[in-house]
Design a protein around this motif. Sequence first.
Motif, PDB file in Angstrom:
ATOM      1  N   LEU A 196      -6.558   9.993   3.905  1.00  0.00           N
ATOM      2  CA  LEU A 196      -5.539   9.187   3.245  1.00  0.00           C
ATOM      3  C   LEU A 196      -6.019   8.843   1.846  1.00  0.00           C
ATOM      4  CD1 LEU A 196      -4.366   6.672   6.002  1.00  0.00           C
ATOM      5  CD2 LEU A 196      -2.951   8.396   4.880  1.00  0.00           C
ATOM      6  N   PHE A 197      -5.158   9.020   0.890  1.00  0.00           N
ATOM      7  CA  PHE A 197      -5.450   8.632  -0.485  1.00  0.00           C
ATOM      8  C   PHE A 197      -4.280   7.788  -0.960  1.00  0.00           C
ATOM      9  CE2 PHE A 197      -5.572   8.755  -5.031  1.00  0.00           C
ATOM     10  CZ  PHE A 197      -6.913   8.901  -5.374  1.00  0.00           C
ATOM     11  N   GLY A 198      -4.571   6.714  -1.674  1.00  0.00           N
ATOM     12  CA  GLY A 198      -3.442   5.909  -2.074  1.00  0.00           C
ATOM     13  C   GLY A 198      -3.740   4.806  -3.054  1.00  0.00           C
ATOM     14  N   LEU A 199      -2.737   3.957  -3.232  1.00  0.00           N
ATOM     15  CA  LEU A 199      -2.761   2.859  -4.181  1.00  0.00           C
ATOM     16  C   LEU A 199      -2.579   1.560  -3.420  1.00  0.00           C
ATOM     17  CD1 LEU A 199      -0.232   4.495  -6.674  1.00  0.00           C
ATOM     18  CD2 LEU A 199      -2.723   4.764  -6.647  1.00  0.00           C
ATOM     19  N   ASN A 200      -3.393   0.565  -3.753  1.00  0.00           N
ATOM     20  CA  ASN A 200      -3.371  -0.720  -3.067  1.00  0.00           C
ATOM     21  C   ASN A 200      -3.057  -1.820  -4.076  1.00  0.00           C
ATOM     22  OD1 ASN A 200      -3.743  -2.555  -0.916  1.00  0.00           O
ATOM     23  ND2 ASN A 200      -5.830  -2.966  -1.599  1.00  0.00           N
ATOM     24  N   LEU A 201      -1.991  -2.579  -3.825  1.00  0.00           N
ATOM     25  CA  LEU A 201      -1.560  -3.636  -4.740  1.00  0.00           C
ATOM     26  C   LEU A 201      -1.649  -4.983  -4.046  1.00  0.00           C
ATOM     27  CD1 LEU A 201       1.694  -1.921  -6.101  1.00  0.00           C
ATOM     28  CD2 LEU A 201      -0.668  -1.612  -6.893  1.00  0.00           C
ATOM     29  N   VAL A 202      -2.259  -5.971  -4.715  1.00  0.00           N
ATOM     30  CA  VAL A 202      -2.413  -7.315  -4.165  1.00  0.00           C
ATOM     31  C   VAL A 202      -2.030  -8.322  -5.239  1.00  0.00           C
ATOM     32  CG1 VAL A 202      -3.968  -8.977  -3.094  1.00  0.00           C
ATOM     33  CG2 VAL A 202      -4.311  -6.533  -2.703  1.00  0.00           C
ATOM     34  N   GLY A 203      -1.086  -9.214  -4.905  1.00  0.00           N
ATOM     35  CA  GLY A 203      -0.679 -10.215  -5.872  1.00  0.00           C
ATOM     36  C   GLY A 203       0.637 -10.864  -5.493  1.00  0.00           C
ATOM     37  N   PRO A 204       1.234 -11.636  -6.391  1.00  0.00           N
ATOM     38  CA  PRO A 204       2.508 -12.303  -6.102  1.00  0.00           C
ATOM     39  C   PRO A 204       3.592 -11.289  -5.743  1.00  0.00           C
ATOM     40  CG  PRO A 204       1.515 -13.169  -8.108  1.00  0.00           C
ATOM     41  CD  PRO A 204       0.725 -11.969  -7.734  1.00  0.00           C
ATOM     42  N   ALA A 205       4.373 -11.614  -4.714  1.00  0.00           N
ATOM     43  CA  ALA A 205       5.397 -10.683  -4.235  1.00  0.00           C
ATOM     44  C   ALA A 205       6.426 -10.364  -5.312  1.00  0.00           C
ATOM     45  CB  ALA A 205       6.081 -11.263  -2.997  1.00  0.00           C
ATOM     46  N   ASP A 206       6.720 -11.327  -6.187  1.00  0.00           N
ATOM     47  CA  ASP A 206       7.722 -11.117  -7.229  1.00  0.00           C
ATOM     48  C   ASP A 206       7.331 -10.014  -8.217  1.00  0.00           C
ATOM     49  OD1 ASP A 206       9.304 -13.118  -6.188  1.00  0.00           O
ATOM     50  OD2 ASP A 206       8.422 -14.677  -7.464  1.00  0.00           O
ATOM     51  N   VAL A 208       0.845  -1.188   0.000  1.00  0.00           N
ATOM     52  CA  VAL A 208       0.000   0.000   0.000  1.00  0.00           C
ATOM     53  C   VAL A 208       0.880   1.237   0.000  1.00  0.00           C
ATOM     54  CG1 VAL A 208      -1.764   1.300   1.234  1.00  0.00           C
ATOM     55  CG2 VAL A 208      -1.865  -1.187   1.190  1.00  0.00           C
ATOM     56  N   ILE A 209       0.565   2.174  -0.877  1.00  0.00           N
ATOM     57  CA  ILE A 209       1.268   3.456  -0.941  1.00  0.00           C
ATOM     58  C   ILE A 209       0.237   4.551  -0.675  1.00  0.00           C
ATOM     59  CG2 ILE A 209       2.763   4.943  -2.322  1.00  0.00           C
ATOM     60  CD1 ILE A 209       3.217   2.493  -4.161  1.00  0.00           C
ATOM     61  N   GLY A 210       0.314   5.170   0.491  1.00  0.00           N
ATOM     62  CA  GLY A 210      -0.637   6.207   0.874  1.00  0.00           C
ATOM     63  C   GLY A 210      -0.019   7.593   0.823  1.00  0.00           C
TER      64      GLY A 210
END
Length: 459
Positions: A343-353, A281-283
């Motif tokens: 807070l406003f941001g970007l949320n990423l979910v998936g394989p760590a690689d 997560v990048i907030g």
Amino acid sequence: MYGRVGVVGRQATQKRGYAIGSSPVTYSRVGDQVAVAPLAQRTSAGARLDNGVRVAALDGRGAASSVALVINAGTRHEASLQVAHVLKATLVRARPSDTFVRTVREFELRGNTLHTALSRENLLIGSSFLRDDLVDVVPALVSNVFNPSFHAYELLDALPLIAAETQSSLADPITAVEDALHQTAFRRGLGRTLFANDASLHKVTRADLKAFAEARFTADNIVLVGTGVSPDELVAQGNKAFAGLALSTGSGSSAYASGPTTYFGGETRLSAPGTSSARFVIGFKGVGLADGKAHATQLVLRALLEGAPRAKWGSASGLLGRATADNAVLASAFSTTYSDAGLFGLNLVGPADHIASVAKKAISALQSAASSVSDADLRRAHKAAIVDAEFGSTSDELTADIAKQVLVTGSFLTAAELASAISSVTAADLVSAAQALLSSKASVVAYGDLNKLPYADEL
């Protein structure tokens, strides 16, 4: 967010054309259709009960209703001990005139719900029911909140349940990341966790709960809010339920008052090597609810960026969807708003690689929004933001959202008013908002296999 109450105008007919391959999908509408539904019946701005408690109601004239008593007594107002979580867990208990079991059983027999909730700013007790039960629900909610009896065994019985709730909640990756993000961004105040830890539970007493309640349960900190109820009827039942209860005014004791929120930013890394999907997560520093124009702008900016598909078999949408479509990582945008911060941001979910490469593309998408926004993207974002705002929450969530607005601004926006505010957002507003976000220090939370997840300064 808000339920529709009707549509007026001539009956519209629609024509759709479909093609395969790279041909565009065409759409045309013949006939008139109003942009928003007529205003539902509502309470006037600044409406209060006889004792000074604020009241807000929005009647969509349906059969089901939702009412809540919302108090500005969230975790940001705690002095030291984590009492808000304990207070939430013990808000429904035995009353002088009734038992806990009978209270819950009566709600069940009527088919009504009864729930409590805690946020970083507010404490809530609410119920959903058929509108003819309003006369029973309102006094039950009020009598539980202002219940003078609090037996020692009720606190002792609740402590193990609170500890279990803390453990199970923080075991959920979504909750753990959200909690860490707030602590990273704000440290104190809004950064305080929602969940009481074992050390605090061993120290908290009934006297601590009483002191916190006396400080925060004042007329200026409380709003009685309802959806699907008659405003006049809610005021009448509220005055009747509060009759004989003397409430102090003001915002409460300074010992339990939270000062202005300060945004810090930083990085937190949570190790969870066994998880199948990593989270990153990048907030950024958002805006407060009091700034209505900026809040509407961030709703549109979130819709502009949103990377999740909006149709079951559709492709990823928004600027994030375009930037990350070829990856196994789902990228989405979020916007969380409080009274004086957000807070406003970007949320990423998936394989760590894959997280590092997708995070860079996601940031590039936000940077592109800070440069320019096309007319086509602006139109799509307007429509998506209005749909999300009106239909993206349940009736209970709508009730809590109205209460939050009333506690901050003294009034609330209907669906039509919110749609108008969203539609007035320009491309220049979005560019300025994106630039403001990027100028703040990022709050980054990594969850998963930390050996594979990037550090903030590597992005």
